[in-house]
Motif scaffolding. Structure first.
Motif: not given
Length: 224
Positions: A1, A13-16, A18, A39, A41, A54-55, A138
């Motif tokens: 990441m 960068h944040v995965p959708f 997460h 989720k 991280v 989010s980003s 989301t």
């Protein structure tokens, strides 16, 4: 990441779906409250940010201990506020012990910096709130009251903060009210029955009573 250098305020960068959390929250009650529901991280070097939703959207969390200790939290808030790449949401633990210090952080965050402030009673309540915020992120922009571009709720974030300060409203009911009454004028002219349909009888009574007081008092309490 991908991540930022330590002590940065750039986008992450944040995965959708997460949340990227500061490593210091690993094992905390706040993190445990989110485990299994979303989720997580964990990353080192996220200072001054606590959680990335989010980003470009992040949470700055002020604990009860930090609030009681003084104004050390202010530097973090200013750094994020001065960044043109991040939208910061400030979450504050408002407890019996820290309640006397809350007006100061509220004034500094909302009035001086123009940031959104959301008080919580505990880390478990905060975990539920953060999950809700991620779920809003989301949603489709056209259906998300926090992301709409052409409604007063987004184009005038100060309006949302003002409505949150009305007795009986708070962070949950404010977006609901603004969906139905997009301006202070419309909200102030709403009947008790119209308010009850949105927020229930108890909150409706408090809101209606608030707008029934002299206009000078209303302006003072909603001063932005």
């Amino acid at each position: 990441m991908e991540s930022n250098p330590p002590d940065s305020t750039g986008p992450m960068h944040v995965p959708f779906g997460h949340i990227v959390a500061n490593e210091k929250w690993r094992g905390s009650q706040l993190a445990q409250g989110m485990q299994g529901k979303i989720k997580l991280v964990f990353e080192d070097g996220l200072t001054p940010v606590d959680f990335y939703l989010s980003s470009k959207s992040c949470i700055l969390y002020i604990t009860e201990a930090e609030l009681v200790a003084g104004n050390g939290y202010r530097k973090r808030l200013v750094r994020v506020r001065n960044s043109n790449k991040l939208q910061g949401i400030v979450v504050v633990e408002k407890t019996q012990m820290s309640e006397q210090y809350f007006p100061a952080v509220q004034k500094f965050t909302v009035l001086d910096l123009g940031m959104v402030l959301l008080p919580v009673a505990s880390q478990m309540e905060a975990s539920c709130l953060i999950i809700q915020l991620v779920q809003e992120q989301t949603r489709e922009p056209s259906k998300n009251p926090f992301l709409r571009k052409k409604r007063a709720l987004v184009s005038e974030p100060a309006l949302l903060r003002s409505v949150q300060q009305i007795p009986g409203v708070g962070k949950v009911k404010a977006p609901l009210l603004l969906q139905r009454f997009p301006s202070i004028q419309q909200l102030s002219n709403a009947s008790l029955r119209e308010l009850e349909a949105v927020v229930g009888p108890a909150a409706a009574q408090r809101i209606h009573a608030f707008f029934s007081q002299p206009s000078s008092d209303i302006v003072r309490e909603l001063k932005m």
